[in-house]
Design a protein around this motif. Structure first.
Motif, PDB file in Angstrom:
ATOM      1  N   GLY A  52     -43.095  -6.849 -24.179  1.00 44.00           N
ATOM      2  CA  GLY A  52     -44.220  -6.970 -25.100  1.00 44.00           C
ATOM      3  C   GLY A  52     -45.541  -7.310 -24.447  1.00 44.00           C
ATOM      4  N   LEU A  53     -45.581  -7.397 -23.117  1.00 39.96           N
ATOM      5  CA  LEU A  53     -46.839  -7.652 -22.424  1.00 39.96           C
ATOM      6  C   LEU A  53     -47.717  -6.412 -22.367  1.00 39.96           C
ATOM      7  N   MET A  54     -47.109  -5.234 -22.523  1.00 41.62           N
ATOM      8  CA  MET A  54     -47.829  -3.961 -22.589  1.00 41.62           C
ATOM      9  C   MET A  54     -47.302  -3.158 -23.768  1.00 41.62           C
ATOM     10  N   LYS A  55     -48.158  -2.333 -24.325  1.00 43.63           N
ATOM     11  CA  LYS A  55     -47.716  -1.400 -25.356  1.00 43.63           C
ATOM     12  C   LYS A  55     -47.527  -0.027 -24.723  1.00 43.63           C
ATOM     13  N   PRO A  56     -46.449   0.658 -25.071  1.00 42.21           N
ATOM     14  CA  PRO A  56     -46.278   2.013 -24.536  1.00 42.21           C
ATOM     15  C   PRO A  56     -47.326   2.955 -25.112  1.00 42.21           C
ATOM     16  N   ARG A  81     -43.522 -12.532 -30.178  1.00 39.95           N
ATOM     17  CA  ARG A  81     -42.555 -12.087 -31.181  1.00 39.95           C
ATOM     18  C   ARG A  81     -41.331 -11.462 -30.526  1.00 39.95           C
ATOM     19  N   VAL A  82     -41.508 -10.859 -29.360  1.00 41.07           N
ATOM     20  CA  VAL A  82     -40.362 -10.322 -28.618  1.00 41.07           C
ATOM     21  C   VAL A  82     -39.444 -11.468 -28.181  1.00 41.07           C
ATOM     22  N   VAL A  83     -40.033 -12.566 -27.713  1.00 36.72           N
ATOM     23  CA  VAL A  83     -39.235 -13.739 -27.350  1.00 36.72           C
ATOM     24  C   VAL A  83     -38.474 -14.255 -28.567  1.00 36.72           C
ATOM     25  N   ARG A  84     -39.130 -14.300 -29.707  1.00 38.47           N
ATOM     26  CA  ARG A  84     -38.470 -14.795 -30.918  1.00 38.47           C
ATOM     27  C   ARG A  84     -37.324 -13.884 -31.344  1.00 38.47           C
ATOM     28  N   ARG A  85     -37.383 -12.625 -30.954  1.00 38.42           N
ATOM     29  CA  ARG A  85     -36.283 -11.707 -31.264  1.00 38.42           C
ATOM     30  C   ARG A  85     -35.111 -11.871 -30.293  1.00 38.42           C
ATOM     31  N   GLY A  86     -35.317 -12.617 -29.211  1.00 41.96           N
ATOM     32  CA  GLY A  86     -34.203 -12.892 -28.313  1.00 41.96           C
ATOM     33  C   GLY A  86     -34.270 -12.213 -26.963  1.00 41.96           C
ATOM     34  N   LEU A  87     -35.469 -11.793 -26.538  1.00 38.87           N
ATOM     35  CA  LEU A  87     -35.640 -11.226 -25.207  1.00 38.87           C
ATOM     36  C   LEU A  87     -36.542 -12.151 -24.400  1.00 38.87           C
ATOM     37  N   ALA A  88     -36.140 -12.476 -23.171  1.00 42.92           N
ATOM     38  CA  ALA A  88     -36.925 -13.374 -22.323  1.00 42.92           C
ATOM     39  C   ALA A  88     -37.085 -12.765 -20.941  1.00 42.92           C
ATOM     40  N   LEU A  89     -38.311 -12.826 -20.425  1.00 41.53           N
ATOM     41  CA  LEU A  89     -38.645 -12.239 -19.127  1.00 41.53           C
ATOM     42  C   LEU A  89     -38.779 -13.316 -18.064  1.00 41.53           C
ATOM     43  N   VAL A  90     -38.142 -13.084 -16.913  1.00 37.41           N
ATOM     44  CA  VAL A  90     -38.392 -13.858 -15.699  1.00 37.41           C
ATOM     45  C   VAL A  90     -39.304 -12.992 -14.841  1.00 37.41           C
ATOM     46  N   PRO A  91     -40.591 -13.343 -14.742  1.00 42.54           N
ATOM     47  CA  PRO A  91     -41.551 -12.424 -14.133  1.00 42.54           C
ATOM     48  C   PRO A  91     -41.435 -12.337 -12.617  1.00 42.54           C
ATOM     49  N   GLU A  92     -41.968 -11.265 -12.082  1.00 44.32           N
ATOM     50  CA  GLU A  92     -42.062 -11.113 -10.633  1.00 44.32           C
ATOM     51  C   GLU A  92     -42.885 -12.273 -10.045  1.00 44.32           C
ATOM     52  N   VAL A 101     -39.226   1.107 -27.696  1.00 47.81           N
ATOM     53  CA  VAL A 101     -38.230   0.160 -27.201  1.00 47.81           C
ATOM     54  C   VAL A 101     -37.494  -0.355 -28.427  1.00 47.81           C
ATOM     55  N   LEU A 102     -36.178  -0.168 -28.455  1.00 46.05           N
ATOM     56  CA  LEU A 102     -35.363  -0.570 -29.598  1.00 46.05           C
ATOM     57  C   LEU A 102     -34.451  -1.723 -29.223  1.00 46.05           C
ATOM     58  N   HIS A 103     -34.452  -2.755 -30.042  1.00 46.07           N
ATOM     59  CA  HIS A 103     -33.527  -3.870 -29.878  1.00 46.07           C
ATOM     60  C   HIS A 103     -32.697  -3.986 -31.139  1.00 46.07           C
ATOM     61  N   MET A 104     -31.387  -3.848 -30.983  1.00 45.43           N
ATOM     62  CA  MET A 104     -30.472  -3.852 -32.126  1.00 45.43           C
ATOM     63  C   MET A 104     -30.913  -2.811 -33.169  1.00 45.43           C
ATOM     64  N   GLY A 105     -31.402  -1.665 -32.680  1.00 43.93           N
ATOM     65  CA  GLY A 105     -31.783  -0.564 -33.552  1.00 43.93           C
ATOM     66  C   GLY A 105     -33.177  -0.652 -34.147  1.00 43.93           C
ATOM     67  N   GLN A 106     -33.903  -1.755 -33.896  1.00 40.33           N
ATOM     68  CA  GLN A 106     -35.240  -1.923 -34.456  1.00 40.33           C
ATOM     69  C   GLN A 106     -36.292  -1.750 -33.376  1.00 40.33           C
ATOM     70  N   ASP A 107     -37.363  -1.029 -33.708  1.00 34.04           N
ATOM     71  CA  ASP A 107     -38.442  -0.772 -32.769  1.00 34.04           C
ATOM     72  C   ASP A 107     -39.253  -2.052 -32.558  1.00 34.04           C
ATOM     73  N   ILE A 108     -39.303  -2.537 -31.313  1.00 35.15           N
ATOM     74  CA  ILE A 108     -40.062  -3.744 -31.007  1.00 35.15           C
ATOM     75  C   ILE A 108     -41.280  -3.448 -30.136  1.00 35.15           C
ATOM     76  N   SER A 109     -41.640  -2.171 -30.021  1.00 35.98           N
ATOM     77  CA  SER A 109     -42.669  -1.752 -29.071  1.00 35.98           C
ATOM     78  C   SER A 109     -44.016  -2.425 -29.297  1.00 35.98           C
ATOM     79  N   GLY A 110     -44.392  -2.666 -30.535  1.00 38.07           N
ATOM     80  CA  GLY A 110     -45.728  -3.193 -30.799  1.00 38.07           C
ATOM     81  C   GLY A 110     -45.763  -4.646 -31.206  1.00 38.07           C
ATOM     82  N   LEU A 111     -44.699  -5.392 -30.962  1.00 41.36           N
ATOM     83  CA  LEU A 111     -44.618  -6.750 -31.488  1.00 41.36           C
ATOM     84  C   LEU A 111     -45.462  -7.766 -30.731  1.00 41.36           C
ATOM     85  N   GLY A 112     -45.695  -7.554 -29.453  1.00 46.80           N
ATOM     86  CA  GLY A 112     -46.336  -8.575 -28.636  1.00 46.80           C
ATOM     87  C   GLY A 112     -45.314  -9.531 -28.065  1.00 46.80           C
ATOM     88  N   ALA A 113     -45.690 -10.192 -26.962  1.00 50.81           N
ATOM     89  CA  ALA A 113     -44.732 -10.964 -26.182  1.00 50.81           C
ATOM     90  C   ALA A 113     -44.102 -12.116 -26.961  1.00 50.81           C
TER      91      ALA A 113
END
Length: 237
Positions: free
Chosen positions: A49-53, A72-83, A58-70
């Motif tokens: 969610g740091l960039m928009k395609p 809201r993506v975390v709240r959906r259960g995805l977490a990034l360990v950055p470079e 990008v689908l998570h559990m069948g739902q499009d999360i492409s435009g949610l922002g970082a």
């Protein structure tokens, strides 16, 4: 669990990603390998969610999360360990871990916070010894453990890791990857982007190879390790 469909992404000067299609199965360790500049970090930034395609989804559990922002993506259960880990250097280890648990702490859900903290400190006992130490004074390996621990504090369903082996000694890299496999065995889905192709594929279930923003190979990790093209380009064979 997580699916990328026809993904295109750009920094404003033409696409960096050109129609990627990925499937990351639940409870798996999936690798995306490629040289520096191939587009791996852009994949991670777009999924998290740091960039928009510019095109695709990008689908998570069948739902499009492409435009949610970082957030809201975390709240959906995805977490990034950055470079590069990007720990909050002046803050203590404890404070860094609290930052990862913001969604529980703002609700005063201390029970959930304490449960996640216990989980992280069991996974990385070194952090327990360093709780009052400034994150910037930790070794590189300890900072990577902290970065992973901070992401895990959000209780994610999917853990995204961008170059987790960067700048670390081989023994520490081995420990980090063993911890990631242990997490996957507990049904956490792990997706890793890495230049260190050999150790990544040896700890993964499935792999993709990216070149210049395009997928060029995919298959079971053990098959990619044995593939002559992968050996020649990425494994020093």
């Amino acid at each position: 669990m997580l699916e990328v469909r026809d993904l295109h992404a750009s920094y404003g000067h033409g696409d960096v990603l050109h129609g990627l299609n990925l499937h990351i199965g639940e409870g798996s360790v999936t690798a995306l390998i490629g040289a520096n500049g191939a587009g791996k970090s852009t994949v991670m930034r777009t999924i998290s969610g740091l960039m928009k395609p510019t095109r695709g989804a990008v689908l998570h559990m069948g739902q499009d999360i492409s435009g949610l922002g970082a957030e809201r993506v975390v709240r959906r259960g995805l977490a990034l360990v950055p470079e590069g880990r990007k720990v909050f250097a002046p803050l203590t280890v404890a404070e860094n871990l609290e930052m990862g648990a913001f969604q529980y702490l703002i609700k005063r859900d201390t029970t959930r916070y304490q449960a996640q903290l216990a989980f992280v400190l069991e996974l990385f006992p070194k952090l327990k010894e360093r709780m009052d130490q400034a994150a910037g004074t930790l070794s590189g390996g300890e900072q990577q453990m902290l970065a992973i621990g901070r992401a895990l504090m959000s209780a994610p369903k999917v853990l995204l890791l961008d170059e987790p082996s960067m700048g670390l000694a081989p023994l520490i890299v081995k420990q980090i990857f063993e911890a990631l496999v242990a997490l996957a065995s507990q049904n956490l889905t792990v997706f890793i982007c890495e230049q260190n192709s050999e150790i990544t594929l040896r700890h993964a279930d499935y792999g993709y190879v990216i070149e210049s923003g395009r997928l060029v190979l995919s298959g079971k990790a053990e098959e990619l390790v044995a593939d002559a093209r992968v050996k020649e380009a990425y494994l020093g064979g």
